[in-house]
Design an enzyme around this catalytic site. Structure first.
Site, PDB file in Angstrom:
ATOM      1  N   GLN A 138       0.847  -1.199   0.000  1.00 41.52           N
ATOM      2  CA  GLN A 138       0.000   0.000   0.000  1.00 41.52           C
ATOM      3  C   GLN A 138       0.883   1.251   0.000  1.00 41.52           C
ATOM      4  O   GLN A 138       1.514   1.556   1.007  1.00 41.52           O
ATOM      5  CB  GLN A 138      -0.865  -0.031   1.263  1.00 41.52           C
ATOM      6  CG  GLN A 138      -1.844   1.096   1.414  1.00 41.52           C
ATOM      7  CD  GLN A 138      -2.438   1.117   2.818  1.00 41.52           C
ATOM      8  OE1 GLN A 138      -1.784   0.718   3.778  1.00 41.52           O
ATOM      9  NE2 GLN A 138      -3.655   1.580   2.953  1.00 41.52           N
ATOM     10  N   SER A 141       0.941   6.435   2.488  1.00 45.75           N
ATOM     11  CA  SER A 141       1.565   7.438   3.365  1.00 45.75           C
ATOM     12  C   SER A 141       2.794   8.071   2.726  1.00 45.75           C
ATOM     13  O   SER A 141       3.559   7.407   2.020  1.00 45.75           O
ATOM     14  CB  SER A 141       1.997   6.798   4.677  1.00 45.75           C
ATOM     15  OG  SER A 141       0.909   6.198   5.310  1.00 45.75           O
ATOM     16  N   SER A 173       4.646  -1.288   4.282  1.00 49.28           N
ATOM     17  CA  SER A 173       4.874  -2.665   4.743  1.00 49.28           C
ATOM     18  C   SER A 173       5.012  -3.578   3.525  1.00 49.28           C
ATOM     19  O   SER A 173       4.311  -3.399   2.519  1.00 49.28           O
ATOM     20  CB  SER A 173       3.679  -3.157   5.575  1.00 49.28           C
ATOM     21  OG  SER A 173       3.354  -2.224   6.575  1.00 49.28           O
ATOM     22  N   GLU A 256      -9.275  -1.909   5.562  1.00 50.24           N
ATOM     23  CA  GLU A 256      -8.065  -1.996   6.393  1.00 50.24           C
ATOM     24  C   GLU A 256      -8.435  -1.918   7.875  1.00 50.24           C
ATOM     25  O   GLU A 256      -7.957  -2.701   8.689  1.00 50.24           O
ATOM     26  CB  GLU A 256      -7.109  -0.854   6.028  1.00 50.24           C
ATOM     27  CG  GLU A 256      -5.828  -0.880   6.845  1.00 50.24           C
ATOM     28  CD  GLU A 256      -4.810   0.159   6.394  1.00 50.24           C
ATOM     29  OE1 GLU A 256      -5.197   1.166   5.776  1.00 50.24           O
ATOM     30  OE2 GLU A 256      -3.615  -0.052   6.677  1.00 50.24           O
ATOM     31  N   GLU A 379      -6.161   8.726  17.468  1.00 49.04           N
ATOM     32  CA  GLU A 379      -6.734  10.081  17.514  1.00 49.04           C
ATOM     33  C   GLU A 379      -7.627  10.338  16.292  1.00 49.04           C
ATOM     34  O   GLU A 379      -8.700  10.936  16.406  1.00 49.04           O
ATOM     35  CB  GLU A 379      -5.618  11.147  17.563  1.00 49.04           C
ATOM     36  CG  GLU A 379      -4.845  11.200  18.868  1.00 49.04           C
ATOM     37  CD  GLU A 379      -3.810  10.077  19.004  1.00 49.04           C
ATOM     38  OE1 GLU A 379      -3.495   9.429  17.993  1.00 49.04           O
ATOM     39  OE2 GLU A 379      -3.339   9.844  20.133  1.00 49.04           O
TER      40      GLU A 379
HETATM   41  C1  FAD Z   1       2.998  -0.983  11.541  1.00 47.85           C
HETATM   42  C2  FAD Z   1       2.645   0.071  10.531  1.00 47.85           C
HETATM   43  C3  FAD Z   1       2.484  -0.287   9.212  1.00 47.85           C
HETATM   44  C4  FAD Z   1       2.183   0.676   8.253  1.00 47.85           C
HETATM   45  N1  FAD Z   1       2.057   0.274   6.952  1.00 47.85           N
HETATM   46  C5  FAD Z   1       1.753   1.189   6.018  1.00 47.85           C
HETATM   47  C6  FAD Z   1       1.650   0.785   4.642  1.00 47.85           C
HETATM   48  O1  FAD Z   1       1.848  -0.383   4.291  1.00 47.85           O
HETATM   49  N2  FAD Z   1       1.371   1.725   3.722  1.00 47.85           N
HETATM   50  C7  FAD Z   1       1.168   3.036   4.054  1.00 47.85           C
HETATM   51  O2  FAD Z   1       0.873   3.816   3.167  1.00 47.85           O
HETATM   52  N3  FAD Z   1       1.287   3.462   5.348  1.00 47.85           N
HETATM   53  C8  FAD Z   1       1.584   2.563   6.324  1.00 47.85           C
HETATM   54  N4  FAD Z   1       1.713   2.965   7.642  1.00 47.85           N
HETATM   55  C9  FAD Z   1       1.658   4.390   7.943  1.00 47.85           C
HETATM   56  C10 FAD Z   1       0.424   4.827   8.700  1.00 47.85           C
HETATM   57  O3  FAD Z   1      -0.723   4.812   7.894  1.00 47.85           O
HETATM   58  C11 FAD Z   1       0.716   6.239   9.238  1.00 47.85           C
HETATM   59  O4  FAD Z   1       1.823   6.124  10.135  1.00 47.85           O
HETATM   60  C12 FAD Z   1      -0.457   6.837   9.945  1.00 47.85           C
HETATM   61  O5  FAD Z   1      -1.475   7.150   9.043  1.00 47.85           O
HETATM   62  C13 FAD Z   1      -0.058   8.113  10.728  1.00 47.85           C
HETATM   63  O6  FAD Z   1       0.605   9.006   9.922  1.00 47.85           O
HETATM   64  P1  FAD Z   1       2.000   9.659  10.353  1.00 47.85           P
HETATM   65  O7  FAD Z   1       2.918   8.557  10.787  1.00 47.85           O
HETATM   66  O8  FAD Z   1       2.451  10.540   9.233  1.00 47.85           O
HETATM   67  O9  FAD Z   1       1.686  10.537  11.650  1.00 47.85           O
HETATM   68  P2  FAD Z   1       1.069  12.002  11.683  1.00 47.85           P
HETATM   69  O10 FAD Z   1      -0.086  12.081  10.762  1.00 47.85           O
HETATM   70  O11 FAD Z   1       2.176  12.986  11.467  1.00 47.85           O
HETATM   71  O12 FAD Z   1       0.543  12.093  13.179  1.00 47.85           O
HETATM   72  C14 FAD Z   1       1.425  12.364  14.277  1.00 47.85           C
HETATM   73  C15 FAD Z   1       0.600  12.421  15.540  1.00 47.85           C
HETATM   74  O13 FAD Z   1      -0.353  13.508  15.456  1.00 47.85           O
HETATM   75  C16 FAD Z   1      -1.675  13.041  15.666  1.00 47.85           C
HETATM   76  N5  FAD Z   1      -2.612  13.744  14.783  1.00 47.85           N
HETATM   77  C17 FAD Z   1      -2.429  14.031  13.472  1.00 47.85           C
HETATM   78  N6  FAD Z   1      -3.508  14.677  12.986  1.00 47.85           N
HETATM   79  C18 FAD Z   1      -4.394  14.785  14.009  1.00 47.85           C
HETATM   80  C19 FAD Z   1      -5.713  15.345  14.133  1.00 47.85           C
HETATM   81  N7  FAD Z   1      -6.328  15.923  13.092  1.00 47.85           N
HETATM   82  N8  FAD Z   1      -6.332  15.261  15.324  1.00 47.85           N
HETATM   83  C20 FAD Z   1      -5.713  14.672  16.398  1.00 47.85           C
HETATM   84  N9  FAD Z   1      -4.465  14.136  16.341  1.00 47.85           N
HETATM   85  C21 FAD Z   1      -3.826  14.185  15.164  1.00 47.85           C
HETATM   86  C22 FAD Z   1      -1.627  11.559  15.284  1.00 47.85           C
HETATM   87  O14 FAD Z   1      -2.654  10.828  15.936  1.00 47.85           O
HETATM   88  C23 FAD Z   1      -0.238  11.155  15.769  1.00 47.85           C
HETATM   89  O15 FAD Z   1      -0.266  10.871  17.156  1.00 47.85           O
HETATM   90  C24 FAD Z   1       2.030   2.032   8.621  1.00 47.85           C
HETATM   91  C25 FAD Z   1       2.205   2.396   9.964  1.00 47.85           C
HETATM   92  C26 FAD Z   1       2.508   1.440  10.908  1.00 47.85           C
HETATM   93  C27 FAD Z   1       2.700   1.852  12.338  1.00 47.85           C
END
Ligand code: FAD
Length: 409
Positions: A138, A141, A173, A256, A379
């Site tokens: 996928q 991100s 992943s 998902e 969140e």
């Molecule tokens: C084990 C694992 C596997 C993954 N696999 C994939 C994959 O295969 N493909 C893929 O595309 N992605 C993948 N991801 C990524 C995942 O979808 C993102 O990490 C997730 O959507 C959060 O985005 P970010 O890491 O950019 O955090 P951010 O969006 O930067 O968020 C940082 C913090 O701010 C908080 N926050 C952000 N916006 C808000 C809001 N509006 N209100 C309240 N709080 C908020 C969040 O909750 C978090 O605590 C994976 C993640 C993990 C942990």
């Protein structure tokens, strides 16, 4: 709905057990958690052996008519309700077979292509996926687009009958072994951010794709950065229409959340076994937390019935899947802390020095963040529930209706 098995469901459970008894052995408690995560194997040969074992089990199921049970018959499934599919998954979890390996393929890419794909795409992608021959990853991100997925900036520019894609994805992943990817690109920066996105079905072997594994704190590399440098993607790989990717995206995300919410091959009974093994099952604090886990496990079961009921009526799981995912995250949080407490000092051991080769430290304690972050953070799920279920005021959205190119970075 009625929570007890109907006669049909009870008969189906027996049929599932008969099939599994004939083709696999029941696991004896020594869970091989690495069987479902081949990227974590220390050597290429071991990873390849785990991948082949997973593909063989998937092919066995496909050939016997047990793969993609809830997929329509015309695409190799059996057209069963997602509830019957879940009964099979629950039963399968008690056997010594790799599970969850094809969650992104069969659980996310497949259902999205079935709903939004054209006939050629369905003919090309669905059967190899169901057989376990081709896996999917996928590419959603990006470094600045996780929770705010619609803020993605990987660019897609149409050139004749191809789209030239340039940008970066992260946290992907299983990218290394994937044959294809669900890829999102920005195709109209003049449109508001949700409207200028296109969903592509990407061949991961195309020139211009570079995959860099991300090493985690525990030394493993389960996800990757993926760089796309002027990758030329044929236009027949567009899922749905150009600039109309948000509909298929919602389908993928709902599937998902549902699969994360219902995932897991171990439950409270396994944690009780662990407490017995460490001779702490009599401690009142441990018992209280075990009781809380039982309560949460029941809540999750009933929430998943609700999601399955919606799906079996042909409805796309909406906020229910967010509630389910949140409940599953809270349970994993409690369980992760509890298993560390149960093991005490031994929880600090790793690999073959650790109890069950470190299964609990990895799958439960460290693994909890897969559910709590992946597929949308806790969140974000709370925001969805707050707005769509409780009717709370929407979060301020200053970029609503603004052309994407005018939104400050
Ligand atoms: C084990 C694992 C596997 C993954 N696999 C994939 C994959 O295969 N493909 C893929 O595309 N992605 C993948 N991801 C990524 C995942 O979808 C993102 O990490 C997730 O959507 C959060 O985005 P970010 O890491 O950019 O955090 P951010 O969006 O930067 O968020 C940082 C913090 O701010 C908080 N926050 C952000 N916006 C808000 C809001 N509006 N209100 C309240 N709080 C908020 C969040 O909750 C978090 O605590 C994976 C993640 C993990 C942990």
């Amino acid at each position: 709905m009625d929570f007890d098995d109907t006669p049909e469901e009870a008969a189906w459970r027996v049929e599932c057990r008969d099939f599994l008894d004939a083709h696999a052995s029941r696991r004896d408690g020594a869970i091989d958690w690495s069987a479902s995560h081949w990227a974590i194997h220390p050597t290429v040969a071991e990873a390849e052996a785990a991948r082949v074992a997973a593909a063989m089990w998937q092919t066995t199921k496909f050939e016997a008519g047990w793969a993609g049970l809830s997929w329509p018959c015309e695409f190799g499934g059996r057209g069963m309700s997602s509830h019957f599919n879940a009964i099979f998954a629950e039963t399968e979890a008690a056997y010594d077979v790799p599970i969850g390996v094809y969650a992104q393929s069969i659980g996310m890419a497949g259902p999205t292509i079935i709903v939004h794909g054209n006939d050629d795409q369905k003919a090309r992608y669905l059967e190899p996926m169901l057989r376990g021959i081709e896996t999917w990853c996928q590419l959603f991100s990006e470094p600045n687009a996780g929770s705010d997925l619609a803020g993605l900036r990987t660019a897609g520019v149409i050139d004749g009958d191809e789209m030239i894609v340039t940008g970066q994805k992260v946290w992907t992943s299983n990218a290394i072994e994937a044959a294809h990817a669900m890829l999102l690109v920005r195709t109209d920066p003049d449109a508001p951010k949700h409207r200028g996105i296109t969903y592509l079905l990407l061949d991961m072997t195309l020139p211009g794709i570079e995959i860099r594994p991300l090493q985690q704190i525990d030394g493993r590399a389960e996800f990757n950065e993926v760089f796309l440098d002027e990758v030329r993607v044929p236009l027949d790989c567009v899922l749905g229409d150009v600039n109309a990717g948000w509909g298929p995206i919602l389908t993928t995300l709902a599937n998902e959340r549902q699969s994360i919410g219902t995932a897991g091959r171990f439950g409270v009974a396994d944690v009780v076994e662990l407490a017995r093994a460490f001779e702490v099952a009599h401690r009142p604090t441990v018992r209280q937390q075990l009781a809380r886990l039982v309560e949460m496990e029941s809540t999750i079961r009933y929430l998943s019935y609700r999601v399955r009921t919606a799906a079996s009526r042909g409805e796309l799981p909406g906020a229910e899947s967010s509630v389910l995912k949140l409940a599953a995250s809270r349970r994993l949080e409690l369980q992760g802390s509890l298993v560390m407490e149960i093991m005490g000092g031994a929880a600090m051991l790793a690999a073959s020095d650790a109890h069950m080769n470190g299964f609990w430290q990895n799958a439960s304690f460290l693994g909890q963040w897969m559910s709590r972050i992946g597929g949308g953070t806790d969140e974000i799920q709370r925001n969805i529930v707050g707005e769509n279920v409780l009717g709370l005021p929407q979060e301020p959205r200053p970029d609503k209706g603004v052309a994407f190119r005018d939104i400050p970075i």
